[in-house]
Scaffold this motif. Structure first.
Motif, PDB file in Angstrom:
ATOM      1  N   ASP A 117       0.829  -1.201   0.000  1.00 24.62           N
ATOM      2  CA  ASP A 117       0.000   0.000   0.000  1.00 24.62           C
ATOM      3  C   ASP A 117       0.863   1.250   0.000  1.00 24.62           C
ATOM      4  O   ASP A 117       0.458   2.283  -0.512  1.00 24.62           O
ATOM      5  N   ALA A 118       2.038   1.170   0.600  1.00 28.75           N
ATOM      6  CA  ALA A 118       2.968   2.296   0.599  1.00 28.75           C
ATOM      7  C   ALA A 118       4.386   1.755   0.715  1.00 28.75           C
ATOM      8  O   ALA A 118       4.604   0.723   1.348  1.00 28.75           O
ATOM      9  N   VAL A 119       5.328   2.455   0.096  1.00 30.82           N
ATOM     10  CA  VAL A 119       6.744   2.106   0.175  1.00 30.82           C
ATOM     11  C   VAL A 119       7.476   3.363   0.624  1.00 30.82           C
ATOM     12  O   VAL A 119       7.331   4.420   0.017  1.00 30.82           O
ATOM     13  N   VAL A 120       8.248   3.238   1.717  1.00 29.40           N
ATOM     14  CA  VAL A 120       8.921   4.396   2.298  1.00 29.40           C
ATOM     15  C   VAL A 120      10.419   4.107   2.388  1.00 29.40           C
ATOM     16  O   VAL A 120      10.817   3.019   2.786  1.00 29.40           O
ATOM     17  N   THR A 121      11.228   5.076   2.019  1.00 24.24           N
ATOM     18  CA  THR A 121      12.683   4.984   2.148  1.00 24.24           C
ATOM     19  C   THR A 121      13.141   6.112   3.077  1.00 24.24           C
ATOM     20  O   THR A 121      13.544   7.172   2.621  1.00 24.24           O
TER      21      THR A 121
END
Length: 174
Positions: free
Chosen positions: A89-93
């Motif tokens: 649903d979301a990808v965070v770096t």
């Protein structure tokens, strides 16, 4: 099956550092407006990020583990960022240079908002099935380390930066 607005949010945090661990903790302990459960996959290039594998809370059998470590994975080589966006649903770096001065509350809020938007756009995603990233990596012959923890309903607060600093002093034999 509950309405799409009630299905759990699945978020990938791509990080090797304390910021990623702290963000994962915040995502797991911060409830969304709809009181939806959040599941986090911490994707790291190291097999066990700075020895933190042994310091994270282990499953107790009292709930579904909501944190999964997927180690020894190079994003951009073993799996592409675009593929991860298709699985989560979301990808965070959080360790990206552009985010290094962003406070954790803002980063957590942005990750949850992104996941809410994606979940609304793709309501057909399965509710109880974790993303098939491990199967995808296995099919490509990528040797990964994996671990699950942080059961539902359990809150843990740690100084991840201090734990990472201490873990760097421990010798590792391979």
């Amino acid at each position: 099956m509950p309405e799409s607005s009630q299905r759990p949010l699945r978020i990938a945090v791509i990080s090797d550092g304390a910021t990623g661990m702290c963000l994962a903790e915040n995502l797991l302990t911060t409830r969304t407006a709809g009181e939806r459960q959040v599941f986090v996959d911490l994707i790291t290039s190291r097999p066990a990020p700075a020895g933190l594998l042994s310091t994270a809370p282990a499953p107790t059998g009292t709930g579904t583990p909501r944190l999964r470590l997927i180690g020894n994975v190079q994003v951009g080589a073993d799996i592409e960022l675009e593929e991860l966006h298709g699985l989560y649903d979301a990808v965070v770096t959080p360790d990206a240079p552009a985010l290094e001065n962003t406070d954790l509350a803002t980063l957590t809020g942005a990750a949850l908002a992104s996941a809410e938007i994606t979940a609304a756009v793709f309501p057909e995603r399965p509710q109880d099935v974790p993303p098939k990233v491990l199967e995808l990596l296995a099919a490509r012959g990528v040797a990964v380390t994996s671990w699950q923890g942080w059961p539902a309903g359990r809150s843990v607060s740690a100084d991840w930066a201090a734990l990472e600093l201490a873990a760097r002093g421990v010798p590792v034999c391979m």
